[in-house]
Design a protein around this motif. Structure first.
Motif, mmCIF file in Angstrom:
data_model
loop_
_atom_site.group_PDB
_atom_site.id
_atom_site.type_symbol
_atom_site.label_atom_id
_atom_site.label_comp_id
_atom_site.label_asym_id
_atom_site.label_seq_id
_atom_site.Cartn_x
_atom_site.Cartn_y
_atom_site.Cartn_z
ATOM 1 N N MET A 1 -53.633 37.120 -42.880
ATOM 2 C CA MET A 1 -52.618 36.663 -43.726
ATOM 3 C C MET A 1 -52.445 35.184 -43.492
ATOM 4 S SD MET A 1 -51.338 39.781 -44.225
ATOM 5 C CE MET A 1 -52.036 41.498 -43.552
ATOM 6 N N THR A 2 -52.037 34.511 -44.919
ATOM 7 C CA THR A 2 -51.834 33.031 -44.752
ATOM 8 C C THR A 2 -50.442 32.856 -45.110
ATOM 9 O OG1 THR A 2 -54.096 32.878 -45.709
ATOM 10 C CG2 THR A 2 -52.572 30.915 -45.991
ATOM 11 N N VAL A 3 -49.824 32.069 -44.334
ATOM 12 C CA VAL A 3 -48.473 31.621 -44.833
ATOM 13 C C VAL A 3 -48.403 29.965 -44.457
ATOM 14 C CG1 VAL A 3 -46.034 31.522 -44.029
ATOM 15 C CG2 VAL A 3 -47.517 33.735 -43.913
ATOM 16 N N GLU A 4 -48.274 29.255 -45.565
ATOM 17 C CA GLU A 4 -48.178 27.750 -45.402
ATOM 18 C C GLU A 4 -46.909 27.309 -45.927
ATOM 19 O OE1 GLU A 4 -51.470 26.304 -47.432
ATOM 20 O OE2 GLU A 4 -52.772 27.268 -46.187
ATOM 21 N N LEU A 5 -46.137 26.344 -45.233
ATOM 22 C CA LEU A 5 -44.764 25.814 -45.761
ATOM 23 C C LEU A 5 -45.188 24.687 -46.554
ATOM 24 C CD1 LEU A 5 -41.624 25.720 -45.567
ATOM 25 C CD2 LEU A 5 -42.028 24.341 -43.602
ATOM 26 N N VAL A 6 -45.080 24.741 -47.850
ATOM 27 C CA VAL A 6 -45.569 23.762 -48.858
ATOM 28 C C VAL A 6 -44.647 22.834 -49.071
ATOM 29 C CG1 VAL A 6 -47.310 25.284 -49.693
ATOM 30 C CG2 VAL A 6 -45.267 25.189 -50.912
ATOM 31 N N LYS A 7 -43.400 23.085 -49.001
ATOM 32 C CA LYS A 7 -42.182 22.099 -49.106
ATOM 33 C C LYS A 7 -40.901 22.616 -48.629
ATOM 34 C CE LYS A 7 -40.228 21.579 -53.329
ATOM 35 N NZ LYS A 7 -40.102 21.336 -54.760
ATOM 36 N N HIS A 8 -40.047 21.798 -48.543
ATOM 37 C CA HIS A 8 -38.683 22.049 -47.930
ATOM 38 C C HIS A 8 -37.806 20.942 -47.868
ATOM 39 C CE1 HIS A 8 -38.608 19.706 -44.042
ATOM 40 N NE2 HIS A 8 -40.076 19.698 -44.130
ATOM 41 N N ARG A 206 -44.882 34.535 -38.950
ATOM 42 C CA ARG A 206 -45.325 32.873 -39.486
ATOM 43 C C ARG A 206 -44.363 32.170 -40.104
ATOM 44 N NH1 ARG A 206 -49.449 36.212 -38.867
ATOM 45 N NH2 ARG A 206 -51.595 35.583 -38.275
ATOM 46 N N MET A 207 -43.666 32.864 -40.935
ATOM 47 C CA MET A 207 -42.437 32.021 -41.796
ATOM 48 C C MET A 207 -41.252 31.787 -40.732
ATOM 49 S SD MET A 207 -42.099 34.652 -45.155
ATOM 50 C CE MET A 207 -40.948 33.575 -45.909
ATOM 51 N N GLU A 208 -41.190 32.773 -39.911
ATOM 52 C CA GLU A 208 -40.221 32.454 -38.683
ATOM 53 C C GLU A 208 -40.651 31.285 -37.993
ATOM 54 O OE1 GLU A 208 -38.171 34.597 -35.032
ATOM 55 O OE2 GLU A 208 -38.821 35.757 -36.347
ATOM 56 N N ALA A 209 -41.999 31.136 -37.511
ATOM 57 C CA ALA A 209 -42.320 29.882 -36.681
ATOM 58 C C ALA A 209 -41.918 28.674 -37.325
ATOM 59 C CB ALA A 209 -43.617 30.048 -36.482
ATOM 60 N N HIS A 210 -42.311 28.583 -38.691
ATOM 61 C CA HIS A 210 -42.174 27.254 -39.564
ATOM 62 C C HIS A 210 -40.506 27.128 -39.675
ATOM 63 C CE1 HIS A 210 -46.008 26.649 -41.282
ATOM 64 N NE2 HIS A 210 -46.029 27.762 -41.580
ATOM 65 N N TRP A 211 -39.596 27.972 -39.729
ATOM 66 C CA TRP A 211 -38.176 27.909 -39.919
ATOM 67 C C TRP A 211 -37.729 27.414 -38.522
ATOM 68 C CZ3 TRP A 211 -34.255 31.833 -38.377
ATOM 69 C CH2 TRP A 211 -33.041 31.401 -38.648
ATOM 70 N N GLU A 213 -38.815 25.450 -36.532
ATOM 71 C CA GLU A 213 -39.121 24.006 -36.363
ATOM 72 C C GLU A 213 -38.422 23.270 -37.161
ATOM 73 O OE1 GLU A 213 -43.182 22.925 -36.901
ATOM 74 O OE2 GLU A 213 -43.877 24.294 -35.170
ATOM 75 N N LEU A 214 -37.959 23.787 -38.421
ATOM 76 C CA LEU A 214 -37.023 22.934 -39.152
ATOM 77 C C LEU A 214 -35.608 23.036 -38.959
ATOM 78 C CD1 LEU A 214 -38.728 24.197 -42.561
ATOM 79 C CD2 LEU A 214 -39.100 22.234 -41.755
ATOM 80 N N MET A 215 -35.167 24.120 -38.353
ATOM 81 C CA MET A 215 -33.779 24.319 -38.156
ATOM 82 C C MET A 215 -33.411 24.999 -36.736
ATOM 83 S SD MET A 215 -32.334 25.747 -41.844
ATOM 84 C CE MET A 215 -30.629 25.505 -41.600
ATOM 85 N N PRO A 216 -33.784 24.357 -35.729
ATOM 86 C CA PRO A 216 -33.597 24.949 -34.576
ATOM 87 C C PRO A 216 -32.492 25.489 -33.902
ATOM 88 C CG PRO A 216 -34.054 22.570 -34.315
ATOM 89 C CD PRO A 216 -34.111 22.959 -35.579
#
Length: 230
Positions: A1-8, A206-211, A213-216
């Motif tokens: 599976m690929t999950v990339e955070l492209v903008k936020h 994978r989405m959770e790991a990105h989130w 970092e953004l909103m600890p």
């Protein structure tokens, strides 16, 4: 599976100024320049007492590549989500298919709502790999045969199985993502048991790991309050 955070556009301060407008009006914008750690208690209060709207004033866009059957489960989540997916009408779909590796438990035991998955036998693993590969190859060869004969892509794609990989952009806010994670992951801190399909859980992790970092701070209070979306 690929999950990339492209903008936020997502941070813990987004929760704070949104919440404080109710008592401070335009002065709530002062939160933008302050350390959100000083307001950890407020974020926890909002999460604990399920005051959810302050968690909606942010945005995350992910690029996701996964099998079609994952997307069909994914797109049951509609409130607070936007999707744009690769189109089989406008481009030839590529022969990329999902075959589970040996880490994927194959055997389901129990009844719906109270079941577990256990490892399959070596024979079952070999059968899954062989049967899926044979089916995929035959289906894609038929797809190509129809395209070569001039059949429209939107018609020919009907023979392709749900194990075909697709790609999409998915945009959400923290509140909608928390609801998704609460249903699509199993976690030791969750107060409500869930039974997600492993493949969509892989995407969710994978989405959770990105989130995280953004909103600890928001992430910590989500976990600390049983992983229930406010």
């Amino acid at each position: 599976m690929t999950v990339e955070l492209v903008k936020h556009s997502a941070s813990d301060t987004d929760v704070l100024w949104a919440a404080r407008v109710s008592t401070a009006g335009e002065q709530s914008l002062d939160e933008l320049g302050k350390d959100p750690e000083r307001s950890r208690g407020l974020i926890n209060f909002l999460m604990r007492d399920r005051h959810g709207s302050p968690f909606e004033h942010n945005s995350m866009t992910f690029f996701i590549s996964a099998p079609l059957f994952v997307f069909r489960e994914f797109q049951r989540h509609r409130a607070g989500w936007s999707y744009n997916e690769e189109s089989g009408r406008y481009r030839q779909l590529q022969p990329v298919f999902y075959v589970p590796d040996e880490s994927r438990k194959l055997v389901q035991r129990g009844r719906p709502g109270k079941y577990v998955f256990v490892e399959g036998t070596q024979a079952q693993q070999e059968l899954v790999g062989r049967a899926m590969t044979d089916s995929y190859q035959q289906a894609y060869a038929t797809y190509e045969e129809m395209l070569a004969a001039g059949v429209a892509r939107e018609v020919a794609r009907a023979v392709l199985p749900v194990g075909l990989y697709s790609s999409m952009y998915a945009t959400c806010n923290a509140r909608s993502l928390m609801h998704f994670l609460g249903l699509r992951t199993q976690h030791e801190q969750a107060s409500v048991p869930t039974f997600p399909q492993r493949e969509i859980e892989m995407v969710a992790e994978r989405m959770e790991a990105h989130w995280a970092e953004l909103m600890p701070l928001t992430y910590d209070t989500f976990n600390g309050n049983g992983r229930v979306a406010p």
